[in-house]
Design an enzyme around this catalytic site. Structure first.
Site, PDB file in Angstrom:
ATOM      1  N   LYS A  65       0.802  -1.230   0.000  1.00 34.18           N
ATOM      2  CA  LYS A  65       0.000   0.000   0.000  1.00 34.18           C
ATOM      3  C   LYS A  65       0.835   1.281   0.000  1.00 34.18           C
ATOM      4  O   LYS A  65       0.408   2.295  -0.548  1.00 34.18           O
ATOM      5  CB  LYS A  65      -0.945   0.017   1.207  1.00 34.18           C
ATOM      6  CG  LYS A  65      -2.125  -0.918   1.068  1.00 34.18           C
ATOM      7  CD  LYS A  65      -3.065  -0.730   2.257  1.00 34.18           C
ATOM      8  CE  LYS A  65      -4.245  -1.665   2.155  1.00 34.18           C
ATOM      9  NZ  LYS A  65      -5.279  -1.366   3.151  1.00 34.18           N
ATOM     10  N   ASP A 100     -10.150   2.916   1.676  1.00 28.12           N
ATOM     11  CA  ASP A 100     -10.376   2.483   3.064  1.00 28.12           C
ATOM     12  C   ASP A 100     -11.013   3.626   3.856  1.00 28.12           C
ATOM     13  O   ASP A 100     -11.899   3.407   4.686  1.00 28.12           O
ATOM     14  CB  ASP A 100      -9.060   2.090   3.737  1.00 28.12           C
ATOM     15  CG  ASP A 100      -8.466   0.821   3.158  1.00 28.12           C
ATOM     16  OD1 ASP A 100      -9.234  -0.044   2.700  1.00 28.12           O
ATOM     17  OD2 ASP A 100      -7.226   0.698   3.162  1.00 28.12           O
TER      18      ASP A 100
END
Ligand code: ATR
Length: 265
Positions: A65, A100
């Site tokens: 990420k 997210d």
């Protein structure tokens, strides 16, 4: 055919393929969602390879990420969070998003939780960062509480109008709070919780990012206190829904994707 997928290492347990493919099927889209497991140091190379191959969109999970930030043009929120979990290849250069953050916001909104007032975010790791920035962007005052207090302070310094605290402050922090989000891994083991049960009350909405088990001890305690509860599968669902909608330009069939996700949990 459009090709979407996930890079991570490992990715074997991913729930994303059935969730996304249920969405394509429902909308009659000619698309597939595949998982890829590059070597742990090859995240940026994987983005370049995907672009070369004409892949349309990728989700990105641990350990890539942060690594893929340099290989994409990050959206402002992803840049501030410092992590990308969704890449869109439809433009001239790959664009990186962090869904997210939006996933947590949309999970709460789905349960009619008002996105105003004060939120307590427990945890200052990757999930805590995303949720703290996401809620602050909605205008909430964010209080970050973390076992290692210095990490809470460091995150709070970056998030607008946020404050940092240790876990022992939770009862005080929660007394007048509107939203609580658990962004630690505490709760995956049976009967453990990061929050004392008697600090919960009926005027709070509790989102637990942990989704195995689905009914964590924290959510059981919250329900017993009369709080609104939102389980971690909703956050997982909506990070996927947000990616789906960015890639396809269509409203995601949320109910169908939710059913499919829960069937595979
Ligand atoms: P993620 O990307 O899922 O957020 P992470 O970056 O490793 O994972 O962060 C894990 C978070 O859970 C951290 O906030 C961590 O607290 P520390 O910063 O003090 O390590 C928290 N955490 C993990 N185990 C914990 C425990 N047993 N008690 C309290 N907090 C815990």
């Amino acid at each position: 055919m459009d090709v979407y997928g996930l890079i991570g290492n490992p990715v074997g347990h991913s729930l994303s393929p059935p969730m996304h493919e249920a969405g394509y099927e429902t909308l009659g889209l000619d698309a597939r969602y595949v998982t890829f497991e590059p070597a742990a140091d090859a995240g940026a190379e994987a983005i370049e390879a995907a672009e070369t191959l004409g892949i349309d969109g990728l989700n990105v999970t641990i350990p890539f990420k942060q690594d893929v930030l340099d290989a994409v043009d990050p959206a402002p929120l992803a840049e501030r969070i410092g992590a990308v979990n969704t890449v869109d290849f439809s433009g001239d250069t790959p664009t990186g998003y962090n869904t997210d953050a939006v996933g947590a916001v949309r999970a709460l909104a789905h349960h009619d939780v008002s996105l105003s007032g004060t939120a307590v975010v427990v945890g200052a790791g990757g999930a805590g960062r995303a949720v703290a920035f996401g809620l602050a962007d909605e205008g909430l005052s964010v209080r970050v509480a973390n076992r290692t207090e210095s990490k809470a302070d460091a995150l709070a310094d970056e998030v607008p109008a946020a404050t940092g605290h240790g876990l022992d402050s939770l009862p005080d922090l929660l007394a007048d709070a509107d939203i609580l989000v658990n962004c630690t891994s505490v709760g995956m083991e049976e009967d453990e919780t990061p929050v004392p049960a008697d600090a919960l009350h009926s005027d709070i909405a509790v989102l637990d990012a942990v989704y195995t088990p689905i009914e964590t001890r924290l959510l059981q305690d919250a329900a017993a206190a009369g709080a609104t509860t939102v389980d971690g599968a909703w956050m997982l669902l909506y990070q996927g829904v947000e990616a789906f909608e960015r890639w396809t330009g269509e409203d995601a069939p949320v109910d169908r994707m939710n059913d499919q996700l829960r069937e595979h949990l």
